[in-house]
Design a protein around this motif. Sequence first.
Motif, mmCIF file in Angstrom:
data_model
loop_
_atom_site.group_PDB
_atom_site.id
_atom_site.type_symbol
_atom_site.label_atom_id
_atom_site.label_comp_id
_atom_site.label_asym_id
_atom_site.label_seq_id
_atom_site.Cartn_x
_atom_site.Cartn_y
_atom_site.Cartn_z
ATOM 1 N N SER A 67 0.832 -1.201 0.000
ATOM 2 C CA SER A 67 0.000 0.000 0.000
ATOM 3 C C SER A 67 0.870 1.256 0.000
ATOM 4 C CB SER A 67 -0.900 -0.006 1.241
ATOM 5 O OG SER A 67 -1.638 1.193 1.333
ATOM 6 N N TRP A 68 0.523 2.192 -0.881
ATOM 7 C CA TRP A 68 1.177 3.496 -0.835
ATOM 8 C C TRP A 68 0.643 4.273 0.361
ATOM 9 C CZ3 TRP A 68 5.086 4.990 -4.003
ATOM 10 C CH2 TRP A 68 5.302 4.242 -5.162
ATOM 11 N N HIS A 69 1.474 5.116 0.950
ATOM 12 C CA HIS A 69 1.022 5.960 2.041
ATOM 13 C C HIS A 69 -0.022 6.954 1.543
ATOM 14 C CE1 HIS A 69 4.958 5.285 4.527
ATOM 15 N NE2 HIS A 69 4.319 4.180 4.245
ATOM 16 N N ARG A 70 -0.847 7.395 2.443
ATOM 17 C CA ARG A 70 -1.954 8.284 2.087
ATOM 18 C C ARG A 70 -1.464 9.571 1.449
ATOM 19 N NH1 ARG A 70 -5.283 11.853 5.368
ATOM 20 N NH2 ARG A 70 -4.044 11.267 7.189
ATOM 21 N N HIS A 71 -0.268 10.030 1.817
ATOM 22 C CA HIS A 71 0.249 11.287 1.288
ATOM 23 C C HIS A 71 1.418 11.055 0.318
ATOM 24 C CE1 HIS A 71 -2.155 14.013 3.783
ATOM 25 N NE2 HIS A 71 -2.060 13.070 4.703
ATOM 26 N N ALA A 72 1.343 9.981 -0.449
ATOM 27 C CA ALA A 72 2.405 9.693 -1.411
ATOM 28 C C ALA A 72 2.450 10.697 -2.552
ATOM 29 C CB ALA A 72 2.235 8.282 -1.973
ATOM 30 N N ASN A 73 1.421 11.537 -2.661
ATOM 31 C CA ASN A 73 1.415 12.573 -3.698
ATOM 32 C C ASN A 73 1.952 13.905 -3.169
ATOM 33 O OD1 ASN A 73 -0.913 12.852 -2.021
ATOM 34 N ND2 ASN A 73 -1.851 14.204 -3.538
ATOM 35 N N HIS A 74 2.592 13.885 -2.030
ATOM 36 C CA HIS A 74 3.127 15.078 -1.371
ATOM 37 C C HIS A 74 4.637 15.100 -1.530
ATOM 38 C CE1 HIS A 74 3.792 18.138 1.640
ATOM 39 N NE2 HIS A 74 2.544 18.126 2.065
ATOM 40 N N ALA A 75 5.185 16.218 -1.943
ATOM 41 C CA ALA A 75 6.629 16.303 -2.189
ATOM 42 C C ALA A 75 7.453 16.130 -0.917
ATOM 43 C CB ALA A 75 6.977 17.638 -2.841
ATOM 44 N N LEU A 76 6.817 16.269 0.266
ATOM 45 C CA LEU A 76 7.524 16.064 1.524
ATOM 46 C C LEU A 76 7.277 14.673 2.103
ATOM 47 C CD1 LEU A 76 6.974 19.506 3.324
ATOM 48 C CD2 LEU A 76 8.783 18.817 1.766
ATOM 49 N N SER A 77 6.713 13.780 1.314
ATOM 50 C CA SER A 77 6.437 12.420 1.776
ATOM 51 C C SER A 77 7.728 11.700 2.153
ATOM 52 C CB SER A 77 5.722 11.638 0.675
ATOM 53 O OG SER A 77 5.758 10.250 0.920
ATOM 54 N N SER A 78 7.745 11.126 3.345
ATOM 55 C CA SER A 78 8.931 10.368 3.752
ATOM 56 C C SER A 78 9.034 9.055 2.986
ATOM 57 C CB SER A 78 8.910 10.105 5.267
ATOM 58 O OG SER A 78 7.746 9.389 5.636
ATOM 59 N N GLN A 79 7.884 8.494 2.579
ATOM 60 C CA GLN A 79 7.925 7.275 1.777
ATOM 61 C C GLN A 79 8.598 7.537 0.437
ATOM 62 O OE1 GLN A 79 4.260 5.641 -0.005
ATOM 63 N NE2 GLN A 79 4.828 3.655 0.884
ATOM 64 N N GLN A 80 8.207 8.620 -0.220
ATOM 65 C CA GLN A 80 8.826 8.970 -1.492
ATOM 66 C C GLN A 80 10.312 9.261 -1.311
ATOM 67 O OE1 GLN A 80 7.398 9.195 -4.547
ATOM 68 N NE2 GLN A 80 5.209 9.442 -4.290
ATOM 69 N N CYS A 81 10.649 9.958 -0.238
ATOM 70 C CA CYS A 81 12.047 10.284 0.043
ATOM 71 C C CYS A 81 12.870 9.017 0.229
ATOM 72 C CB CYS A 81 12.116 11.174 1.286
ATOM 73 S SG CYS A 81 13.747 11.852 1.661
ATOM 74 N N CYS A 82 12.357 8.085 1.021
ATOM 75 C CA CYS A 82 13.051 6.815 1.256
ATOM 76 C C CYS A 82 13.274 6.062 -0.050
ATOM 77 C CB CYS A 82 12.238 5.965 2.228
ATOM 78 S SG CYS A 82 12.896 4.311 2.520
ATOM 79 N N LEU A 83 12.251 5.980 -0.874
ATOM 80 C CA LEU A 83 12.373 5.262 -2.142
ATOM 81 C C LEU A 83 13.402 5.926 -3.048
ATOM 82 C CD1 LEU A 83 8.596 4.532 -2.850
ATOM 83 C CD2 LEU A 83 10.329 2.884 -2.105
ATOM 84 N N ASN A 84 13.408 7.253 -3.083
ATOM 85 C CA ASN A 84 14.356 7.951 -3.949
ATOM 86 C C ASN A 84 15.801 7.692 -3.548
ATOM 87 O OD1 ASN A 84 12.435 9.114 -5.641
ATOM 88 N ND2 ASN A 84 12.213 10.936 -4.355
#
Length: 339
Positions: free
Chosen positions: A74-91
């Motif tokens: 599951s993607w986090h609820r705020h995966a469309n946010h540029a400050l998402s920690s999930q997106q940051c971790c993946l990057n």
Amino acid sequence: VDNRPESTPNSRPSSSRFEVGERLRQTAFLDQTLPTRTRYQNSPYRVDPSEKAQLLAPMIRSTAEQYFSKYKISWHRHANHALSSQQCCLNFLMPLAEQPGRLSQLIGRALDIAPPDMMPVEDGPDGRPWYVGFEWNGGGHDYLNESKKGKPLQRGANSTCADAVVRFCTDQGPEFLLIEWKYTEKYGAPIPAKGNCERCRRYTAIAFDPNGPLKRNPMLNLKDFFYEPFYQLLRQQMLAHRMQLAQHGGVRRVRVLHISPAGNRALHRVTSPPLRELALGVDAFDVFRSLVVRPNDFVNRTIEDLFIPTLREAGADDPWASYLTQRYRFLSDGASVVS
């Protein structure tokens, strides 16, 4: 199960100086690289949920979608946010999933050990071995009594998950390392009281088992940890401990590595009044570490300390290093990252 209250980029209404600065920096980056983006709720640093992949580094955009689909993550609820920690971790970490050499240097630096021999965690979307897994909740085992009616746990939602996991071998044997990633999060208020009875039912015996992860302290009970980040730190340490007891995957040791930007000082606030009153320290992560039976099983590091040497070695011509240094400008605060 309260899985990821920290997945929201802002866990409190008020903003820290670091968060405000990152909003401005991320907006500037998106204006430069995605000028035609669809703004979500007219926010300059949010995109429409259908465009969330555009917030990932170009080299992992399709791969991440395929990986999450393969393992029903599951993607986090705020995966469309540029400050998402999930997106940051993946990057930062997903581009290293098939680079055990770079990953070994990184893990050695994190744990202050010689670079270990990395071991695959699971297959990537194309079937090749990956040396990093994401949204890890125990590899199909209900270690923390979180399953409802025996249903399989879902990675990324409704169970305790680590943002990433790696496996490696040292002279002492094989290990797992659970990785928790933070970006602009900060905390203060207790977690919602609704559900506390169920939390106590699930976790009390595990947390305070005589052979459990925490030191024995008659002054503490589980509710003293019902403040983030302590609630999450405890659950992940319990997950690591139970994996170690079960010798999951044949390992001898399971540790937790917490990673966050050096500039996010608000994250270090000791939010639990009972833990403050015990005068265990003024830094949340030092306080938690002091409660762990084996303090070295919990490690706290900054993104800068871990990644800047690797980014410098990669050089400005490396697409991954170039993207990170342009996207996350906090990396270069006070120091040149790549030349």
